[in-house]
Structure formats: structure tokens, C-alpha cells
Design an enzyme around this catalytic site. Structure first.
Site, PDB file in Angstrom:
ATOM      1  CB  SER A  30      -1.056   0.018   1.110  1.00 57.70           C
ATOM      2  OG  SER A  30      -1.685   1.094   1.227  1.00 57.70           O
ATOM      3  CG  HIS A  62      -6.185  -0.214  -0.232  1.00 56.02           C
ATOM      4  ND1 HIS A  62      -5.551   0.308  -1.066  1.00 56.02           N
ATOM      5  CD2 HIS A  62      -5.542  -0.441   1.046  1.00 56.02           C
ATOM      6  CE1 HIS A  62      -4.448   0.663  -0.641  1.00 56.02           C
ATOM      7  NE2 HIS A  62      -4.246   0.358   0.564  1.00 56.02           N
TER       8      HIS A  62
END
Length: 305
Positions: free
Chosen positions: A89, A192
Site C-alpha cells: 500500500s 482500499h
């Protein structure tokens, strides 16, 4: 031997991370000091003094990326080089710096904006799903409005994200389907997930002001677990990554298929190392968290060659 550098994401942060680099390497120190010039945020106060802001995504992101780049400044002076890299990420931005696609100043500036845009979106929930196949999880989640698969971390550990109600409903259905546990995560947002699309759109506009350069070291993108060698793919990948799934397990497998047999996690903690061991127990994994680790890891890798 092929070596991959890995960078952890949010959740790995801790007070005093990178301090030994700040104290022992002038170039590492300059990275921490530059954050205030670029963003107005005092990274030393944020990271080296006790405070609650380090766990606030608005500031976590800049703290983590500054720390990772500072560590790389010291590592770059050794003979330890990466053939490929990836991040979890947020850690993808450190991989992009290492790849040569973005410079230090731009990495700090864009991550500061990313943290701000994501922190502006309130509400939502995330849960870790244990001991259930990715296919089963995705099939269940896809049928629930407002819920998405956030992270494919490793076999037996997947994270879901979305509205509070949708994540709770998915949790019940996943347990009915055989999940060993569904653990709510302490987070400030539904990262996300589709709820973050607005943040991704804002990030896209900000990325227009960033010069993306040719890639020197290939990296694996979170959004699709593909090896990126063309700079023209980067902007789209970063926009989609904000609201899309992080394919870490698939990324690690891709690098192993590419020939990687040695991984070096750079940053606080051993989160990535734990995931790698569950994905493939035969590869070697090392960690650089403190300045003193550099010499030790370089020696261990040299002996392993």
C-alpha cells in the site's frame, strides 16, 4: 541470487522508527529534516517525540515514507542493491523512489497530499479474515454492496473494507463459510475500498504536478501484481490503488517467479517478512530496521551467495 526490497505500509509505524539512521547518517538526517520544508510538518517531532498523531493516517503516511527513504539513503552507500522492489500500500511510494520514478521531494509532497485526502473521508470499517480462501472471500464480498476486498496479504490472511454495516454482514457470512476468525481492525477509515474513490481522484489531479521519470529498477504494482517497467503506467496504478485491492501475496509470488530468492524488508517491524514466510518458506528474508542492521544483513547476504 536476485534480491527484492520490500517496504511495509500503515500499521507498522512506531515511535522512534528510523532514529538510529537520523543519528548515524547525514543523508538520512537530511530526509527527516526536509519534510518540514516540503510539507510544514516537523518529522522529528512527529516520529521521535511521544504523541498521538503518528497513528493518525493524516500523518502516518508522511512519517512512514520519510523513514523508508531515510533508510534507503544509508543503504544506498553499501553494496546491497535491489533487482526489483515492492511495497505494501503506502510502501509502494518508497518502492517508486527506489525505482527512480519519483525523487525524494516529490515522494514526500505527494504522500503528504495522499494522507490528507484519505483522512478527509470519514467512517467505514475493516476486518482481517483468517483461514479462508481468497476465492471464497471474494465471491461472498462481491455479493455485498458497500464491501470490498482490501488486501490479499498471504495465504490465510485477507482484509475486507467498506461501510460498517457491510463489513459486519460480510464477517458473519464469512464465518458461516468457514473462516476461522474475522477480526475488526482499529483503523480511521475504510482503506482500499470504493469509499476511497474520491481520495483517489484528488490524488490523480495532484499527480499531474509530479514528474514521473523512467524506471531504473522494476517494481511490482499493488493494484495488479504486475512488474512495472513503463513510467506511463504509474499514475493510473497509484490512483486505482487508493480504492482498489492490494495484491501483496500475488506480488510476492510474481517476484519469486521472476527469479527472486532473497527478500529484504526495509522499515519498522517484520510484517512483510511474516507474510513472505507464509507465501514461500524456501526463500530467504532479512530485515533492516535499525542502522546497525545494514552491516549485519549485508554480511549475511554475502555469505549466502
Amino acid at each position: 541470487m536476485k534480491i527484492a526490497f520490500l517496504f511495509p505500509g500503515q500499521g507498522a509505524q512506531k515511535q522512534n522508527m528510523g532514529k538510529s539512521f537520523y543519528e548515524n547518517d547525514a543523508d538520512s538526517r537530511a530526509v527527516f529534516d526536509s519534510v518540514k520544508t516540503v510539507t510544514g510538518i516537523d518529522a522529528c517531532d512527529l516520529i521521535f517525540k511521544e504523541n498521538d498523531e503518528l497513528n493518525n493516517t493524516r500523518f502516518t503516511q508522511i512519517a512512514m515514507v520519510a523513514t523508508g527513504i531515510a533508510m534507503l539513503k544509508a543503504i544506498e552507500k553499501t553494496g546491497l542493491k535491489a533487482d526489483i522492489c515492492a511495497g505494501l500500500s503506502l510502501g509502494e511510494y518508497e518502492a517508486l523512489y527506489l525505482s527512480g520514478a519519483i525523487n525524494e521531494t516529490d515522494a514526500i509532497a505527494i504522500v503528504n497530499k495522499r494522507g490528507r485526502y484519505m483522512s478527509e473521508i470519514k467512517g467505514g470499517a475493516m476486518s482481517a479474515v483468517l483461514s479462508l480462501s481468497n476465492e471464497t472471500i471474494k465471491a461472498i464480498v462481491d455479493d455485498i454492496e458497500g464491501c470490498w476486498v482490501a488486501n490479499y496479504n498471504c495465504p490465510g490472511q485477507t482484509v475486507i473494507s467498506g461501510t460498517v454495516e457491510a463489513v459486519a454482514l460480510a464477517g458473519e457470512k464469512l464465518k458461516e463459510a468457514g473462516a476461522k476468525r474475522v477480526l475488526p481492525l482499529k483503523v480511521s477509515g475504510a482503506f482500499h475500498s470504493g469509499l476511497m474513490k474520491e481520495a483517489g481522484d484528488k490524488l490523480g489531479k495532484a499527480l499531474d504536478d509530479i514528474e514521473i521519470k523512467d524506471i531504473r529498477i522494476p517494481y511490482v504494482a499493488n493494484i495488479n501484481a504486475e512488474i512495472v517497467t513503463d513510467k506511463n503506467d504509474i499514475r493510473k496504478n497509484l490512483i486505482e490503488q487508493v480504492s482498489g485491492s492490494v495484491h501483496l501475496e500475488q506480488s510476492i509470488r510474481k517476484m519469486i517467479e521472476w527469479g527472486v530468492d532473497t527478500f529484504v524488508e526495509i522499515g519498522p517491524g517484520k510484517t512483510m517478512a511474516g507474510f513472505v514466510k507464509k507465501i514461500d518458506a524456501d526463500v530467504k528474508i532479512f530485515n533492516i530496521e535499525e542502522y546497525e542492521d545494514i552491516e549485519k544483513v549485508c554480511s549475511q547476504i554475502l555469505e549466502a551467495k
